[in-house]
Structures are given as C-alpha cells and as structure tokens.
Design a protein around this motif. Structure first.
Motif, short mmCIF file in Angstrom:
data_model
loop_
_atom_site.label_atom_id
_atom_site.label_comp_id
_atom_site.label_asym_id
_atom_site.label_seq_id
_atom_site.Cartn_x
_atom_site.Cartn_y
_atom_site.Cartn_z
N ASP A 186 49.01 6.71 4.94
CA ASP A 186 49.12 5.34 4.38
C ASP A 186 48.31 4.32 5.18
O ASP A 186 48.31 3.14 4.85
N GLU A 187 47.68 4.78 6.28
CA GLU A 187 46.97 3.84 7.15
C GLU A 187 45.53 4.29 7.40
O GLU A 187 45.23 5.48 7.39
N ASP B 99 48.45 -1.23 -2.76
CA ASP B 99 49.07 -0.33 -1.79
C ASP B 99 49.74 0.83 -2.53
O ASP B 99 49.67 0.90 -3.77
N LYS C 177 46.59 -1.07 6.42
CA LYS C 177 47.21 -0.28 5.36
C LYS C 177 46.10 0.29 4.47
O LYS C 177 45.12 -0.41 4.19
N GLN D 133 46.29 -6.30 4.37
CA GLN D 133 46.20 -4.91 4.83
C GLN D 133 46.44 -4.80 6.34
O GLN D 133 46.66 -3.72 6.86
#
Ligand code: UDP
Length: 245
Positions: free
Chosen positions: A23-24, A184, A83, A70
């Motif tokens: 997720d990053e 996201d 993010k 983000q």
C-alpha cells in the motif's frame, strides 16, 4: 536511489519505487528539470532535495487542514514515503492570476486577478500534449465520473485557500499551480504528486519576482539560487533541524 527496490514509474523529475508494504511507495525527487513538453532539459544539483522539503511541508499543512494527501513521511531529504495511489490522468490547474499559457490561449489581461479562481483540467498524456478537457470529455474517456470531477474541484479550491494563506504568511503569492490526484485502496480521492516550484507559480509578494520554474523557462542563470531561496522561505528552522539540513 532507494536501495535496490523495484522502480515502478519514472517521470520527468521523480522516480517511484515499491516497498515491502504493497500500500506504500517511495517517491524519489531527482535533480532533473524540464520545460516546454520536455524540449528544454537540465540537471540542477540539489533541486530534488529542495522540492522534497517544500512538498513535504505543504503536504503537512494540507493534512493539518483535513485534506487527504499521499504523504506519509520524509525518509530523508529527496525521498518521500507515500501511500500508493492509482493515479487519475488529469493535471488539475488552479489559477488566481492570469499568466502563462492562459494568456496565449484567451484574451485575459496580463496579471488579471481571477476571483473566483479558475480551475482547469488538462489530460495528462504526452502523446496528445496534455490537451485541455471539459467534464463531458473526461467522462466519455472514462477518466473520472461527474461525482469524482466535482469532488476534485472542491478539494482543489480548498487546497488553493489553505496554501494561499500559508504562503502569504511566508511572503509568497500563490499565482497558479498544478495538482494530480489518485485513488487509494478504498477508492478515496487523494492528492498525489508534488507541490513545488516545479509545479506552482510563486511570486515574491512585494516585488512580484519569480520564485519558481519560470526562472528556468526564461533561461535565467540563477535557477538553483531561486529554488534554495524559496525552500528557505517555506521550510522553517524547526523543519530544517528535523530533516538535518
Ligand atoms: N504546470 C505544471 N505542469 C504542466 C503544466 C503546468 O506543473 O505540465 C503548472 C505550471 O508550473 C503553472 C501552472 O501549472 O504553475 C499553470 O501552467 P500554464 O498552463 O500557465 O502553463 P505554462 O505556462 O507553464 O506552460
């Protein structure tokens, strides 16, 4: 470079690397500078550091004002943990003063105040040279829904308000700027990319001197001095200590 992590995207001035967490991502700010659709290019030592510090500070200011970005943290100068977003191919431009390409395309007066601000959306597509869009074209191309476009405009106006106020206190007039948004993992619209002198027009509030990439576009000799000057104006002493600069 961020260790031996896999590069997932290389833009004109930033690289995006994967991390162990799906997720990053890590966004690395490079020293490359381009203008005129990539026609004019250079490499200015230290520019990536300046832009990462300015972007981090401005993302933090936005987060404090409940705007989703983000930004997670700066790992070191030049390298931002962010993010992972599914980017929407829009360049969302907000304008408070008529300058730049707006004057070439429409009969605005030079430096005319735009109140309410203008929001313009361009299609982020090198092959088509980033043409200006309207909502109907964006929807027909499947870029975003009307609801998403309305939300992007609302967030952009709020960002303009927050950043104009913050930068005014630092002696900077926010003339115009470009934002990029993504979604996201939960489908929320989140501000991505960067907010730096590469993507904004900053003018000295008293002299109206250029404090941004227009210095490079115009072929000035002292571009890096200008980036360092604006970095010093935006990033306060406390942040400088925190990031050991
Ligand atoms: N901008 C940007 N990337 C682009 C186009 C514009 O970051 O590909 C920014 C630019 O720095 C300025 C604002 O968006 O702050 C408005 O730019 P304009 O349309 O006037 O284009 P320009 O005159 O820079 O070609």
């Amino acid at each position: 470079m961020s260790d031996s992590k896999k590069l997932i995207y290389a833009g004109k001035a930033k690289d995006v690397f994967e991390t162990e967490n799906s997720d990053e991502v890590i966004v690395d700010f490079r020293d490359d500078i381009t203008a005129g659709d990539g026609a004019k290019k250079d490499n200015l030592q230290g520019k990536g550091h300046c832009n990462s510090l300015i972007s981090s500070k401005l993302f933090e200011v936005l987060e404090e004002n409940n705007i989703n970005t983000q930004y997670i943290k700066l790992i070191k100068t030049g390298s931002m943990l962010s993010k992972k977003l599914d980017m929407i191919p829009l360049e969302v431009i907000a304008r408070n003063i008529a300058t730049g390409s707006l004057l070439k395309r429409f009969p605005f007066e030079k430096n005319q105040k735009l109140d309410p601000p203008i929001i313009q959306m361009d299609y982020k597509n090198d092959e088509y040279h980033d043409p200006m869009l309207n909502d109907e074209i964006s929807i027909a191309l499947g870029i975003a829904t009307q609801k998403e476009l309305d939300e992007i405009k609302k967030i952009t106006l709020k960002i303009n308000e927050v950043l104009s106020k913050f930068l005014k206190e630092k002696g900077i007039l926010l003339v115009d700027f470009k934002l990029e948004f993504g979604k996201d993992k939960d489908g929320n619209i989140v501000l991505g990319d960067e907010i730096s002198p590469d993507t904004c027009r900053y003018w000295d509030i008293n002299t109206l001197e250029t404090l941004d990439k227009d210095s490079f576009r115009q072929g000035q000799e002292n571009v890096m001095d200008i980036y360092e000057q604006v970095c010093g104006m935006i990033v306060d002493e406390e942040d400088a200590k925190r990031w050991k600069i």
